[in-house]
Design a protein around this motif. Structure first.
Motif, PDB file in Angstrom:
ATOM      1  N   TYR A   1       0.806  -1.220   0.000  1.00  0.00           N
ATOM      2  CA  TYR A   1       0.000   0.000   0.000  1.00  0.00           C
ATOM      3  C   TYR A   1       0.843   1.277   0.000  1.00  0.00           C
ATOM      4  O   TYR A   1       0.444   2.291   0.566  1.00  0.00           O
ATOM      5  N   SER A   2       1.982   1.212  -0.677  1.00  0.00           N
ATOM      6  CA  SER A   2       2.763   2.431  -0.877  1.00  0.00           C
ATOM      7  C   SER A   2       2.177   3.261  -2.010  1.00  0.00           C
ATOM      8  O   SER A   2       2.164   4.499  -1.952  1.00  0.00           O
ATOM      9  N   ARG A   3       1.671   2.596  -3.043  1.00  0.00           N
ATOM     10  CA  ARG A   3       1.105   3.284  -4.205  1.00  0.00           C
ATOM     11  C   ARG A   3      -0.371   2.984  -4.410  1.00  0.00           C
ATOM     12  O   ARG A   3      -1.032   3.646  -5.199  1.00  0.00           O
ATOM     13  N   SER A   4      -0.887   1.971  -3.737  1.00  0.00           N
ATOM     14  CA  SER A   4      -2.294   1.588  -3.873  1.00  0.00           C
ATOM     15  C   SER A   4      -3.046   1.919  -2.591  1.00  0.00           C
ATOM     16  O   SER A   4      -2.513   1.751  -1.483  1.00  0.00           O
ATOM     17  N   ASN A   5      -4.294   2.376  -2.741  1.00  0.00           N
ATOM     18  CA  ASN A   5      -5.115   2.679  -1.573  1.00  0.00           C
ATOM     19  C   ASN A   5      -5.586   1.399  -0.900  1.00  0.00           C
ATOM     20  O   ASN A   5      -6.012   0.456  -1.577  1.00  0.00           O
ATOM     21  N   PRO A   6      -5.537   1.331   0.419  1.00  0.00           N
ATOM     22  CA  PRO A   6      -6.059   0.148   1.097  1.00  0.00           C
ATOM     23  C   PRO A   6      -7.572   0.105   0.983  1.00  0.00           C
ATOM     24  O   PRO A   6      -8.235   1.147   1.041  1.00  0.00           O
ATOM     25  N   PRO A   7      -8.155  -1.066   0.809  1.00  0.00           N
ATOM     26  CA  PRO A   7      -9.616  -1.152   0.760  1.00  0.00           C
ATOM     27  C   PRO A   7     -10.231  -0.672   2.072  1.00  0.00           C
ATOM     28  O   PRO A   7      -9.682  -0.888   3.160  1.00  0.00           O
ATOM     29  N   ALA A   8     -11.383  -0.019   1.959  1.00  0.00           N
ATOM     30  CA  ALA A   8     -12.074   0.473   3.155  1.00  0.00           C
ATOM     31  C   ALA A   8     -12.403  -0.662   4.111  1.00  0.00           C
ATOM     32  O   ALA A   8     -12.364  -0.484   5.335  1.00  0.00           O
TER      33      ALA A   8
END
Length: 425
Positions: free
Chosen positions: A339-346
């Motif tokens: 999750y450095s470049r991708s948003n974590p899922p809610a």
């Protein structure tokens, strides 16, 4: 994400859920039980070879550009990593792999492997004194594969004397004993193990009222700020091979803080594969890195499912191997993915809130608050220093690392607020 680990499982459900009146003391673990032939899962360990094609030394011999393996057929595997002999040595370079999907001719593009695996046992933990530890990259989930190619290239040397051209052409030194680890997670647990019920692989959720009643009964102390216990998939539920880990458990006195991590194993998994990913990480931590058990106390997948990590009891203060220097009196929670470049899922962020509201609440910790932990030594704080930390911290708060990734780290404020709300604060 270098850190050291502690165990969690092999206890009955009642023991796993009960918060004891007297907390167990830390114990030295017995040697790991040898893996039996035919158990699910396997690890292939392949020594790396020098790669040619670099510059030429003054002696006329070519300088290697790194180490690696050319394309080759191997037994099926789903997760890769690179390990080396010295657990204290760092790999200053780039690791890339490409893999071939099983029973096809389809090769992936080159994929980066995170070299700084900063999850690890503390410097003086009995786990570290076993003599079995190795340095390791983070593991990378690649899916069902039967072909592999890897290259490890050292960073260019930082030579401040531009006139010293002979030194400038020398490559940086890579750690000794580099090996490629290919992990097969084995088969999924039997369908019966996924049924609801503590004896069958899942600890069911409780309401806040039920959770408070249980906590008061077990501890004989009123705990008004305990969040509802979330649904937790046990080690049996995700198919842990209990023959791999050490038999005994290690505990600390309490749980004052939670450190949030990402596994850095990539986001190319389906939630239906999460158990396989966890079994792979477990095997990589134990068989490849030499830890006593999986390093994290809990894991969360992108759909928000919560999994028991290190063995010893989900409500107990099990010592993990997740945040070097701060494994005592804390717990580690890893979100599967990068999750450095991708948003974590809610859903994953909500799961962090649910889990911490419950587990921290059992020990009277306020998710919005701060606490003090004594450093066991690391690259941010000297050994023995009392460090003020947020009760829900990111791995980077206790160790100089990118973990849990910038985008997940930025969501911890939301997790703190939600966790406190679930506690009734």
């Amino acid at each position: 994400m270098r850190g050291f680990l502690a165990s969690s499982v092999g206890v009955t459900c009642a023991a796993a859920l009960a918060l004891p009146l007297t907390l167990p003391t830390a114990s030295h673990a017995a040697p790991p039980a040898p893996a039996r032939e035919g158990v699910p899962g396997s690890t292939q360990s392949l020594p790396l070879d020098p790669l040619g094609g670099g510059s030429t030394r003054a002696s006329g011999t070519p300088t290697p550009t790194g180490q690696g393996l050319t394309r080759r057929d191997v037994r099926p595997f789903s997760l890769v990593g690179v390990v080396w002999d010295d657990p204290d040595a760092e790999l200053h370079g780039h690791v890339q792999v490409r893999t071939r999907t099983t029973n096809t001719t389809d090769w992936s593009a080159w994929q980066d492997v995170e070299t700084h695996n900063d999850d690890a046992p503390d410097l003086e933990a009995p786990e570290r004194a076993s003599g079995r530890l190795h340095g390791a990259t983070a593991p990378l989930w690649v899916g069902d594969s039967d072909g592999v190619e890897v290259r490890v290239k050292p960073d260019a040397p930082n030579n401040s004397d531009a006139s010293d051209t002979s030194r400038a052409t020398e490559p940086a030194t890579l750690p000794k004993g580099l090996r490629l680890e290919l992990v097969d997670p084995g088969k999924e647990p039997a369908r019966g193990a996924r049924a609801e019920g503590a004896a069958t692989g899942v600890i069911p959720a409780l309401t806040k009222e039920q959770t408070e009643a249980r906590a008061q009964k077990q501890s004989a102390v009123s705990r008004p700020f305990v969040g509802p216990r979330p649904r937790i998939i046990t080690r049996k539920g995700w198919g842990a091979n209990e023959k791999l880990r050490e038999r005994k458990f290690a505990y600390t006195k309490t749980v004052k803080a939670a450190f949030v991590h990402h596994s850095a194993s990539g986001n190319n998994y389906r939630c239906s594969q999460a158990s396989s990913v966890i079994r792979s990480i477990y095997r990589y931590h134990v068989k490849s890195s030499g830890w006593r058990d999986i390093g994290y106390n809990f894991l969360v997948d992108k759909c928000g499912n919560i999994y028991e990590g290190r063995a010893g009891g989900v409500s107990k203060p099990v010592m993990g191997a997740h945040t070097l220097g701060f494994n005592t009196n804390s717990m580690g929670v890893a979100v599967l993915g990068s999750y450095s470049r991708s948003n974590p899922p809610a859903a994953a962020v909500r799961a962090i809130a649910r889990l911490t509201a419950w587990k921290l609440g059992l020990y009277g910790a306020n998710p919005r608050g701060t606490t003090y932990l004594k450093s066991g030594g690391g690259n941010l704080y000297r050994k023995g220093k009392n460090v003020r930390l947020k009760v829900i911290s990111g791995h980077r708060d206790g160790f100089a690392t990118d973990c849990p990734g910038r985008r997940l780290y930025n969501q911890l404020g939301s997790a703190r607020s939600s966790s406190a709300h679930l506690q009734g604060r």
